[in-house]
Design a protein around this motif. Structure first.
Motif, short mmCIF file in Angstrom:
data_model
loop_
_atom_site.label_atom_id
_atom_site.label_comp_id
_atom_site.label_asym_id
_atom_site.label_seq_id
_atom_site.Cartn_x
_atom_site.Cartn_y
_atom_site.Cartn_z
N LEU A 513 0.85 -1.19 0.00
CA LEU A 513 0.00 0.00 0.00
C LEU A 513 0.89 1.24 0.00
N GLU A 514 0.55 2.20 -0.86
CA GLU A 514 1.44 3.33 -1.10
C GLU A 514 1.15 4.53 -0.20
N ASN A 515 -0.12 4.80 0.07
CA ASN A 515 -0.45 5.99 0.86
C ASN A 515 -1.61 5.71 1.80
N LEU A 516 -1.80 4.46 2.14
CA LEU A 516 -2.96 4.07 2.93
C LEU A 516 -2.51 3.09 4.00
N LYS A 517 -3.05 3.29 5.20
CA LYS A 517 -2.87 2.31 6.27
C LYS A 517 -4.25 1.73 6.58
N ILE A 518 -4.28 0.43 6.84
CA ILE A 518 -5.57 -0.20 7.11
C ILE A 518 -5.49 -1.00 8.40
N SER A 519 -6.61 -1.10 9.07
CA SER A 519 -6.72 -2.07 10.15
C SER A 519 -7.50 -3.26 9.60
N PRO A 520 -7.28 -4.45 10.13
CA PRO A 520 -6.50 -4.72 11.34
C PRO A 520 -5.01 -4.98 11.09
N ALA A 521 -4.50 -4.61 9.92
CA ALA A 521 -3.12 -5.00 9.56
C ALA A 521 -2.09 -3.96 9.97
N THR A 522 -2.16 -2.76 9.42
CA THR A 522 -1.04 -1.83 9.55
C THR A 522 -1.35 -0.53 10.29
N MET A 523 -2.62 -0.23 10.54
CA MET A 523 -2.95 1.09 11.08
C MET A 523 -2.43 1.27 12.51
N LYS A 524 -2.73 0.32 13.38
CA LYS A 524 -2.31 0.49 14.78
C LYS A 524 -0.79 0.56 14.91
N PRO A 525 -0.01 -0.37 14.30
CA PRO A 525 1.44 -0.24 14.40
C PRO A 525 1.94 1.10 13.87
N PHE A 526 1.31 1.60 12.81
CA PHE A 526 1.75 2.87 12.24
C PHE A 526 1.46 4.01 13.23
N LEU A 527 0.28 4.04 13.82
CA LEU A 527 -0.05 5.10 14.79
C LEU A 527 0.90 5.06 15.98
N LEU A 528 1.18 3.87 16.49
CA LEU A 528 2.11 3.76 17.61
C LEU A 528 3.50 4.26 17.22
N ASP A 529 3.91 3.95 16.00
CA ASP A 529 5.22 4.42 15.53
C ASP A 529 5.25 5.94 15.42
N MET A 530 4.17 6.54 14.89
CA MET A 530 4.14 8.00 14.74
C MET A 530 4.11 8.70 16.10
N ILE A 531 3.36 8.14 17.05
CA ILE A 531 3.35 8.72 18.40
C ILE A 531 4.75 8.61 19.01
N GLY A 633 -10.33 -0.65 20.52
CA GLY A 633 -9.85 -1.97 20.18
C GLY A 633 -10.57 -2.55 18.98
N ARG A 634 -11.88 -2.35 18.90
CA ARG A 634 -12.64 -2.95 17.80
C ARG A 634 -12.22 -2.35 16.47
N ASN A 635 -11.95 -1.03 16.43
CA ASN A 635 -11.61 -0.37 15.18
C ASN A 635 -10.20 -0.71 14.71
N LEU A 636 -9.28 -0.80 15.65
CA LEU A 636 -7.89 -1.01 15.28
C LEU A 636 -7.52 -2.49 15.16
N ASN A 637 -8.31 -3.36 15.79
CA ASN A 637 -7.95 -4.77 15.82
C ASN A 637 -8.96 -5.70 15.16
N ARG A 638 -10.24 -5.26 15.04
CA ARG A 638 -11.27 -6.20 14.59
C ARG A 638 -12.17 -5.62 13.50
N ARG A 639 -11.72 -4.58 12.83
CA ARG A 639 -12.48 -4.00 11.73
C ARG A 639 -11.55 -3.67 10.57
N VAL A 640 -12.14 -3.60 9.41
CA VAL A 640 -11.40 -3.10 8.24
C VAL A 640 -11.65 -1.60 8.19
N GLU A 641 -10.60 -0.83 8.39
CA GLU A 641 -10.67 0.64 8.45
C GLU A 641 -9.55 1.22 7.60
N THR A 642 -9.66 2.51 7.30
CA THR A 642 -8.62 3.18 6.53
C THR A 642 -8.10 4.42 7.25
#
Length: 722
Positions: A513-531, A633-642
């Motif tokens: 993915l070039e400009n998109l982060k999605i849950s449950p795969a990459t969004m939470k790790p990316f947010l934690l990294d940015m924080i 938890g549901r959004n970052l771990n158990r849903r498909v989000e962008t």
């Protein structure tokens, strides 16, 4: 108001911790935080700055919110407690402990709702709008009421005796009924009966009057006509009651036919166990006992009400006939860029990325985008997520039209959208009949992402136009929900969106993915990294900052990362509408974190996060994102989000210098969170100078929606820090 007035003030002085801040005490209980949010909603019903009928609407919303809270959250905790589950929540409370605290606070809230209603009824009566009791009905009203009862109500009623030959009927979720204690006049024989109040009929009946408005609750009309329902009987006693049942769905993970499984689950929902019953105070003891035994319901689940049972129905009284008691009318703007291109959405998007801010800019542009795609002979394919839609959805209409015209249409319909499951099943079958390819995504995950792609043939190439949203494709709620709609024909984002559709349809996790982060795969790790990067910058002594806006923050890993960033010295400002599990302003833990909640005319719904990226916020160098996901938890771990990054300079400025800055500056409808989890209203020294972000957005166009006039004359609220 000067620009300096909008600059963020210093954080409040840190408060010493009241517990071990390395343990569960560092989190606020989710359920109690939600009840706190509903208190804020209710307090808007008491706000004299809000028009009278809008205050009544807030009261109704607070009751509707509480009903849903019981049918889902309390029902789940109750089930855990009944089976002896003692697993603590993040804050250390077991299900049983949470239920005790919820019960005490919810009872206090419901008592306050009745007190607020009493006040509003007095003010409404002074304004010429009266809610009557049957004792207020005059002889002159009798012919009208009789005709209405016989022609519009009586045919729908089913009065039922309660005796061994007539088993107690099933009362569905949100079912409302009268229980009657009757006496036969000729011999004094007693009869107990039940009169379900049909939900197909309006709860409040408008009576004719020379001036003003008079309303009679339906149950009062029924009690006036007992003779017609039970000829020869006199009424000795009665009570009204309303039932809430467990409404959480359980679906078999191995279901072969997901639609059929959901249809079965929806039928089970109607018959879920009772989790709360409201009963009018002073009910005859025998009637109360019978109702409790037959439902069945325990004493702890009974709420006795001195006042109106079913406050949520008050929304019926928010009538257009009294514009003097409503918000002043507001017509959403059409983006000037779209007007410059004579309504051609594709031309406007080709010109430049465009971010629309609903409801200030009309959601009709999203509808137009899809309608234009349906009718454009150069469009070859449309892909669309549908989480919640309106009953007569123009978006579903457009997708059906496109499919019937031979275009390739893929609709990702989320069957697990709570309380919209039945509507989504109907929409999916309609789409299938039109020839669209309907997919339902994962069984174990909800697809909550808001994406639409249109593939258009332009010359010898295919161009993908993409829409990402923070809210649902729902034209009705889009009138009152604040959300973002981002339109682009950026090829990378188009490829990313297509990969998400392929992921949900084919289960293959997208790569590259070039400009998109999605849950449950990459969004939470990316947010934690940015924080974490902001924390590292602060430790180096470099400028840093985090701004975030969302509906709820309870994901513990994210909260702990924010605490770590605060200890490092990162200034953190959060706008959290509802649930917040983080404690701000605690010494040694969250001294640099401020949390506010905005409750007002529009429902704050957009999700945004900005990272300083080596600079103080706001900055042209910041990294800016908008998302479909709250930090739960549901959004970052158990849903498909962008999570979409805004890279266009104008869009970034619009988000940071308009939307987020105005939210930070708001004092008219803001509540500030205390370290103990409570909130207090932010009141400026001079209420006449209170800044309302809602009013600001209503009066000023957004930066990226400007047309040929450009954005130079659009107000922004802060200079860039750099």
């Amino acid at each position: 108001m000067s620009e300096a007035d909008f600059l963020r003030s210093s954080p409040p002085p840190p408060v010493p911790p009241s517990g071990d801040m390395d343990g569960p005490a560092r989190y606020v209980n989710r359920e109690l935080s939600w009840l706190g949010f509903n208190w804020r909603v209710l307090e808007e019903a008491e706000n004299p700055a809000v028009p009278l009928l809008e205050r009544l609407r807030f009261l109704s919303i607070s009751a509707t919110n509480l009903d849903e809270f019981y049918t889902v959250r309390v029902a789940g905790l109750r089930e855990l407690a009944l089976v002896g589950n003692v697993t603590p929540a993040a804050d250390g409370l077991t299900p049983a402990e949470q239920l005790d605290l919820i019960d005490a606070e919810a009872r206090r809230l419901m008592l306050r709702q009745q007190e607020v209603l009493t006040t509003l009824r007095c003010e409404m009566e002074a304004a010429g709008m009266a809610i009557l009791g049957r004792e207020d009905v005059t002889e002159a009203d009798a012919p009208f009421l009789r005709e209405v009862f016989l022609n519009q109500v009586f045919p729908v009623l089913t009065p039922l005796a309660i005796d061994p030959a007539h088993p107690f009927p099933f009362i569905p979720n949100e079912g409302f009924a009268l229980a009657l204690q009757l006496r036969r006049r000729k011999d004094g024989r007693t009869l107990r009966a039940l009169l379900p109040v049909p939900h197909q009929i309006a709860r409040f009946l408008s009576l004719p009057t020379e001036k003003g408005h008079r309303f009679l609750p339906l149950e009062e009309l029924l009690l006036l006509n007992i003779d017609s329902l039970f000829p020869g009987y006199a009424l000795d006693g009665h009570c009204a009651f309303r039932v809430l049942r467990d409404s959480d769905l359980e679906v078999e993970e191995e279901a072969e036919d997901l639609v059929r499984e959901f249809e079965t689950a929806l039928k089970r929902r109607r018959r879920g166990e009772v989790v709360r019953m409201k009963l009018s105070a002073g009910a005859p003891a025998d009637l109360k006992r019978i109702i409790m035994e037959e439902l069945p319901v325990r004493e702890a689940e009974v709420i006795e009400v001195r006042g109106l049972v079913g406050i949520s129905a008050l929304s019926e009284l928010v009538i257009d006939a009294r514009p003097d008691l409503l918000w002043k009318p507001f017509t959403p703007r059409v983006a000037e860029r779209v007007q410059d291109h004579e309504g051609d959405m594709f031309a406007a998007i080709r010109h430049k990325d465009m971010l629309l801010h609903h409801p200030y800019e009309t959601f009709d542009m999203v509808v137009r985008f899809l309608q234009q795609a349906a009718r454009d002979p150069d469009v070859v394919a449309i892909k669309q997520t549908l989480y919640r839609t309106s009953r007569n959805s123009p978006i579903v209409d457009a997708l059906c039209e496109a499919a019937e015209d031979g275009k390739s249409v893929t609709a990702l319909v989320e069957l697990k959208a709570r309380f919209d499951e039945a509507a989504n099943i109907r929409q999916s079958r309609r789409l299938e009949r039109a020839g669209a390819h309907v997919i339902y995504g994962f069984i174990q995950y909800k697809t909550h992402a808001k994406i639409s792609t249109v593939v258009r043939r332009e010359g010898d190439r295919l161009v993908t136009y993409t829409h990402f949203g923070t809210g649902n494709y729902h034209p009705i709620t889009a009138r009152i929900y604040t959300d973002l709609s981002f339109f682009t024909c950026d090829a990378a984002l188009g490829r990313d969106a297509t990969k998400v559709f392929n992921y949900v349809g084919g289960y293959a996790e997208p790569q590259g993915l070039e400009n998109l982060k999605i849950s449950p795969a990459t969004m939470k790790p990316f947010l934690l990294d940015m924080i974490g990067r902001e924390a590292d910058a602060a430790r180096r002594g470099d400028p840093s900052g985090i701004w975030a806006k969302m509906n709820a923050l309870i994901e513990t890993d994210v909260i702990d990362a924010l605490y770590d960033a605060s200890r490092a010295g990162v200034p953190i400002d959060l706008v959290i509408r509802g649930i917040c599990g983080l404690r701000p302003g605690v010494a040694g833990l969250s001294e640099t974190i401020r949390v506010k909640s905005i409750i007002g005319r529009f429902l704050e719904h957009s999700r945004i996060v900005c990272f300083g990226n080596g600079h103080a916020l706001p900055s042209r160098h910041a990294r800016v994102f908008f998302s479909s996901a709250d930090w739960m938890g549901r959004n970052l771990n158990r849903r498909v989000e962008t999570l979409v990054e805004a890279t266009n300079p104008t869009v970034k400025a619009q988000i940071t210098e308009q939307i987020m800055a105005a939210n930070m500056a708001d004092t008219a409808q803001s509540w500030v969170m205390r370290p103990d989890g409570g909130f207090f209203r932010a009141v400026p020294q001079d209420p006449g100078t209170a800044f309302s972000c809602h009013r600001f957005f209503m009066e000023n166009p957004s930066l990226s929606g400007r047309g040929r006039a450009g954005a130079g004359d659009v107000p922004v609220l802060t200079h860039r820090a750099d």
